[in-house]
Enzyme design. Structure first.
Site, PDB file in Angstrom:
ATOM      1  N   SER A 246      45.996  40.290  40.860  1.00 58.12           N
ATOM      2  CA  SER A 246      47.231  39.991  41.615  1.00 58.12           C
ATOM      3  C   SER A 246      47.722  41.214  42.374  1.00 58.12           C
ATOM      4  CB  SER A 246      48.330  39.521  40.659  1.00 58.12           C
ATOM      5  OG  SER A 246      47.998  38.289  40.087  1.00 58.12           O
TER       6      SER A 246
ATOM      7  N   HIS B 218      46.746  36.172  45.933  1.00 55.07           N
ATOM      8  CA  HIS B 218      45.308  35.925  45.862  1.00 55.07           C
ATOM      9  C   HIS B 218      44.892  35.215  47.149  1.00 55.07           C
ATOM     10  CE1 HIS B 218      44.584  36.857  41.502  1.00 55.07           C
ATOM     11  NE2 HIS B 218      45.899  36.727  41.505  1.00 55.07           N
TER      12      HIS B 218
ATOM     13  N   HIS C 197      42.255  30.938  37.624  1.00 52.22           N
ATOM     14  CA  HIS C 197      42.884  31.065  36.316  1.00 52.22           C
ATOM     15  C   HIS C 197      42.937  29.717  35.599  1.00 52.22           C
ATOM     16  CE1 HIS C 197      44.638  34.114  39.033  1.00 52.22           C
ATOM     17  NE2 HIS C 197      44.704  34.902  37.978  1.00 52.22           N
TER      18      HIS C 197
ATOM     19  N   TYR D  67      45.561  28.640  34.115  1.00 46.37           N
ATOM     20  CA  TYR D  67      46.859  28.012  34.352  1.00 46.37           C
ATOM     21  C   TYR D  67      46.936  27.265  35.677  1.00 46.37           C
ATOM     22  CZ  TYR D  67      47.959  32.273  37.060  1.00 46.37           C
ATOM     23  OH  TYR D  67      47.941  33.309  37.962  1.00 46.37           O
ATOM     24  N   GLU D  68      45.949  27.465  36.539  1.00 43.28           N
ATOM     25  CA  GLU D  68      45.885  26.682  37.772  1.00 43.28           C
ATOM     26  C   GLU D  68      45.304  25.294  37.520  1.00 43.28           C
ATOM     27  OE1 GLU D  68      44.707  29.098  41.461  1.00 43.28           O
ATOM     28  OE2 GLU D  68      43.954  30.338  39.809  1.00 43.28           O
TER      29      GLU D  68
ATOM     30  N   ALA E 246      46.360  42.726  37.043  1.00 43.32           N
ATOM     31  CA  ALA E 246      47.726  43.174  36.795  1.00 43.32           C
ATOM     32  C   ALA E 246      48.079  42.755  35.380  1.00 43.32           C
ATOM     33  CB  ALA E 246      48.680  42.534  37.793  1.00 43.32           C
TER      34      ALA E 246
ATOM     35  N   MET F  28      46.537  37.291  32.143  1.00 41.58           N
ATOM     36  CA  MET F  28      46.104  35.888  32.135  1.00 41.58           C
ATOM     37  C   MET F  28      44.724  35.704  32.751  1.00 41.58           C
ATOM     38  SD  MET F  28      49.788  34.382  33.385  1.00 41.58           S
ATOM     39  CE  MET F  28      51.305  35.060  32.679  1.00 41.58           C
ATOM     40  N   SER F  29      43.883  36.720  32.659  1.00 48.73           N
ATOM     41  CA  SER F  29      42.567  36.635  33.295  1.00 48.73           C
ATOM     42  C   SER F  29      41.578  37.559  32.594  1.00 48.73           C
ATOM     43  CB  SER F  29      42.677  37.029  34.779  1.00 48.73           C
ATOM     44  OG  SER F  29      43.016  38.415  34.888  1.00 48.73           O
TER      45      SER F  29
ATOM     46  N   ASN G 123      54.512  45.993  34.324  1.00 53.03           N
ATOM     47  CA  ASN G 123      55.795  45.785  33.642  1.00 53.03           C
ATOM     48  C   ASN G 123      55.633  46.084  32.162  1.00 53.03           C
ATOM     49  OD1 ASN G 123      54.271  43.013  33.871  1.00 53.03           O
ATOM     50  ND2 ASN G 123      55.546  42.864  32.030  1.00 53.03           N
TER      51      ASN G 123
ATOM     52  N   HIS H 126      56.862  37.351  39.171  1.00 52.22           N
ATOM     53  CA  HIS H 126      55.573  37.586  39.829  1.00 52.22           C
ATOM     54  C   HIS H 126      55.754  38.476  41.052  1.00 52.22           C
ATOM     55  CE1 HIS H 126      51.373  36.848  40.645  1.00 52.22           C
ATOM     56  NE2 HIS H 126      51.653  36.469  41.872  1.00 52.22           N
TER      57      HIS H 126
END
Length: 300
Positions: free
Chosen positions: A35, A66, A88, A90-91, A118, A221-222, A245, A259
């Site tokens: 990201s 992306h 991902h 979550y997509e 990220a 998440m990846s 973060n 995000h």
């Protein structure tokens, strides 16, 4: 689209042949941009780009930050292919679709995979803007049965039970640490454990405390699923997280994570991350993977 539960060797081969037929470039290194990190692709010379939607069997990226392009070009004299945007869970994609490009890279002749992401910091000493060389990972989806290698195994890609104790290449990590010292990055470079979660929500306080106790230094998440497939098919892997973060581990803190904030940190550290990856690619020799014999001693 496919009505089956995985892409076959022939599907991967069809995509690889399509790409090889549309470009004269033959990459040795593949780079996956996380990201806000798509600027890595912009640094390639002699670029030739393909939109994901035009490549046979390729999924499409739906996440801001992306771009959804596969970019071929040269970096430090090495032929590279760069994913400007990844896929991902979550997509809504199953992991065999998320990791499809990795097997295509293998069939293109790629030997080394550089994966960036990220991530949120679980380690107290990490700060937004720091970089973490990934030493190892905790693949929570994989531990719960969501594994890209589930289903019938095709020995043409790799063995049924691939080991992951050396998932992140020791020599490449040593080279990256050496490069970081030379560039003056030592104060904000760490080496640690990345944990993959499914997303798309950021972690609760209880989840953050749990992951920290498991030994994770950063969470995202990846990445882990892509690395599993890369190791399965024999690629050497280097992973790098941009810490965007601090993950909240106390209930009293303010929850201002977004995000957009992640992308802003990506822009802030863009040149730094790009420089480190560029220097690392320059150290790779397609024939024996490391160009500097002195650097090999760092990993012993």
């Amino acid at each position: 689209m496919h009505n089956k539960e995985t892409f076959s060797f022939e599907d991967c081969e069809e995509t690889a042949k399509w790409l090889l037929g549309h470009t004269k470039q033959r990459p040795d290194v593949a780079i996956i941009c996380g990201s806000g990190l798509g600027m890595l692709a912009e640094s390639l010379e002699g670029q030739q780009a393909f939109e994901y939607r035009k490549i046979p069997h390729f999924p499409t990226s739906t996440v801001p930050g992306h771009a959804g392009k596969l970019v071929f070009g040269e970096l430090q004299g090495k032929f590279c292919v760069c994913m400007k945007g990844r896929f991902h869970m979550y997509e809504g994609y199953p992991l065999w679709k998320v990791t499809f490009p990795i097997r295509v890279f293998k069939l293109l002749g790629v030997q080394v995979l550089i994966v960036t992401n990220a991530a949120g910091s679980l380690a107290d000493e990490y700060c937004p803007g720091d970089l973490m060389i990934i030493r190892d990972h905790i693949n929570l989806p994989g531990l719960s049965g969501q594994n890209p290698l589930s289903g019938p195994n095709d020995e043409r890609f790799g063995p049924r039970f691939p080991p992951l104790s050396d998932a992140y290449d020791k020599e490449l990590r040593a080279v990256a640490r050496d490069i970081s010292r030379r560039l003056g990055y030592a104060s904000f470079i760490h080496e640690g454990v990345y944990c993959m979660v499914g997303g798309p929500n950021f972690e609760s306080v209880a989840e953050a405390r749990f992951l920290s106790k498991l030994g994770a230094d950063a969470v995202g998440m990846s990445t882990a699923a892509e690395v599993v497939v890369a190791k399965h098919c024999g690629l050497r892997v280097f992973g790098l997280s941009l810490i965007t973060n601090k993950v909240a581990k106390e209930y009293e803190g303010e929850d201002d994570l977004s995000h957009d904030g992640v992308l802003a940190i990506g822009r802030m550290r863009a040149v730094t991350l790009q420089t480190l990856v560029t220097e690392l690619v320059g150290s790779i020799d397609p024939n024996n993977n490391l160009i500097d014999e002195d650097v090999k001693e760092l990993s012993l």
